[in-house]
Write a protein that holds these residues in place. Structure first.
Motif, short mmCIF file in Angstrom:
data_model
loop_
_atom_site.label_atom_id
_atom_site.label_comp_id
_atom_site.label_asym_id
_atom_site.label_seq_id
_atom_site.Cartn_x
_atom_site.Cartn_y
_atom_site.Cartn_z
N LEU A 37 -8.50 -0.43 -9.29
CA LEU A 37 -7.98 0.48 -10.31
C LEU A 37 -7.65 -0.36 -11.54
O LEU A 37 -8.03 -0.03 -12.66
CB LEU A 37 -6.73 1.21 -9.82
CG LEU A 37 -6.03 2.09 -10.83
CD1 LEU A 37 -6.92 3.29 -11.17
CD2 LEU A 37 -4.70 2.56 -10.32
N SER B 165 -13.30 0.01 -0.88
CA SER B 165 -12.22 -0.08 -1.87
C SER B 165 -12.80 -0.56 -3.20
O SER B 165 -13.92 -1.04 -3.27
CB SER B 165 -11.12 -1.01 -1.39
OG SER B 165 -11.62 -2.32 -1.24
N THR C 241 0.84 -1.19 0.00
CA THR C 241 0.00 0.00 0.00
C THR C 241 0.88 1.25 0.00
O THR C 241 1.82 1.34 0.78
CB THR C 241 -0.91 0.00 1.25
OG1 THR C 241 -1.63 -1.23 1.28
CG2 THR C 241 -1.89 1.15 1.21
N GLY D 11 1.58 5.89 -6.13
CA GLY D 11 1.10 4.67 -6.75
C GLY D 11 0.71 4.85 -8.20
O GLY D 11 1.01 4.01 -9.06
N LEU D 12 0.02 5.96 -8.51
CA LEU D 12 -0.36 6.22 -9.89
C LEU D 12 0.86 6.44 -10.77
O LEU D 12 0.91 5.97 -11.92
CB LEU D 12 -1.31 7.42 -9.96
CG LEU D 12 -2.71 7.19 -9.38
CD1 LEU D 12 -3.49 8.51 -9.35
CD2 LEU D 12 -3.46 6.13 -10.15
N HIS E 20 -7.76 0.57 -5.01
CA HIS E 20 -7.74 1.93 -4.47
C HIS E 20 -8.82 2.02 -3.41
O HIS E 20 -9.82 1.30 -3.47
CB HIS E 20 -7.91 2.99 -5.55
CG HIS E 20 -9.28 3.03 -6.15
ND1 HIS E 20 -10.34 3.70 -5.56
CD2 HIS E 20 -9.77 2.48 -7.28
CE1 HIS E 20 -11.41 3.56 -6.31
NE2 HIS E 20 -11.10 2.82 -7.37
N ASP E 21 -8.59 2.88 -2.44
CA ASP E 21 -9.62 3.08 -1.42
C ASP E 21 -10.60 4.14 -1.92
O ASP E 21 -10.29 4.91 -2.81
CB ASP E 21 -9.01 3.45 -0.07
CG ASP E 21 -8.28 4.78 -0.08
OD1 ASP E 21 -8.07 5.35 -1.17
OD2 ASP E 21 -7.91 5.25 1.00
N THR F 25 -1.65 7.46 -2.99
CA THR F 25 -2.21 7.42 -4.35
C THR F 25 -1.30 8.08 -5.38
O THR F 25 -1.07 7.52 -6.45
CB THR F 25 -3.60 8.08 -4.38
OG1 THR F 25 -4.46 7.32 -3.52
CG2 THR F 25 -4.18 8.10 -5.77
N THR G 289 -4.98 5.91 -0.96
CA THR G 289 -3.97 4.87 -1.14
C THR G 289 -4.29 3.96 -2.32
O THR G 289 -5.44 3.81 -2.71
CB THR G 289 -3.83 3.99 0.12
OG1 THR G 289 -5.07 3.34 0.37
CG2 THR G 289 -3.40 4.79 1.33
N LEU G 290 -3.22 3.35 -2.85
CA LEU G 290 -3.33 2.27 -3.82
C LEU G 290 -2.68 1.04 -3.22
O LEU G 290 -1.70 1.15 -2.48
CB LEU G 290 -2.61 2.61 -5.13
CG LEU G 290 -3.18 3.70 -6.01
CD1 LEU G 290 -2.38 3.80 -7.31
CD2 LEU G 290 -4.64 3.45 -6.33
N CYS H 273 -9.58 7.71 -2.05
CA CYS H 273 -8.50 8.01 -2.99
C CYS H 273 -7.21 8.41 -2.28
O CYS H 273 -6.44 9.23 -2.79
CB CYS H 273 -8.93 9.09 -3.98
SG CYS H 273 -10.28 8.54 -5.04
#
Length: 137
Positions: free
Chosen positions: A104, A101, A29, A35-36, A56-57, A32, A62-63, A60
């Motif tokens: 993505l 969640s 984790t 992660g993106l 993703h949560d 975001t 975290t990923l 927005c």
């Protein structure tokens, strides 16, 4: 490094790529934004096959990257958390996983776990790009 136990997110795979045997993947984790960037880096570098399912949560914040089991034991990337699943709970399916969640990159579009070494490199590059962009302001 923080290791927690959570619901399982994987089913067995048949491939030479990293997989989640016996339905016991771990999840890395990250924030975001990082992660993106990492997803973009992975897709540019090795194509869509380089990145496995990504959660993703709903906030927005975290990923979560699905990685092979055992990754949590040696994960030490600053700014991220690796969660050990112990093979319990959800199965990897296109339906949204746990409440709060969503996918993505859902299973089916990204069937295999992300290689932890490749993910670590992409997260490091993403952090450097974000720092450089933030310092240009």
């Amino acid at each position: 490094m923080e290791t927690r136990h959570s619901a399982d997110l994987c089913t067995p795979r048949t491939s030479s790529a990293p997989s989640c045997p016996d339905a016991a993947c771990d999840v890395v984790t990250v924030p975001t934004r990082q992660g993106l960037e990492a997803v973009d880096i992975l897709r540019r570098g090795a194509g869509d096959d380089a990145v496995g399912p990504v959660l993703h949560d709903d906030g927005c914040d975290t990923l979560g990257f699905v990685v092979p089991p055992g990754t949590a034991a040696g994960w030490d990337m600053p700014g991220s958390t690796c969660t050990e699943t112990d093979g319990r709970g959800l199965r990897l399916s296109p339906e949204p996983p746990a409440g709060g969640s969503d996918w993505l990159l859902p299973p089916g579009e990204a069937d295999l776990a992300t290689d932890p070494a490749v993910l670590r490199a992409a997260l490091g590059e993403a952090a450097r790009l974000i720092e450089a962009a933030d310092n240009c302001r």
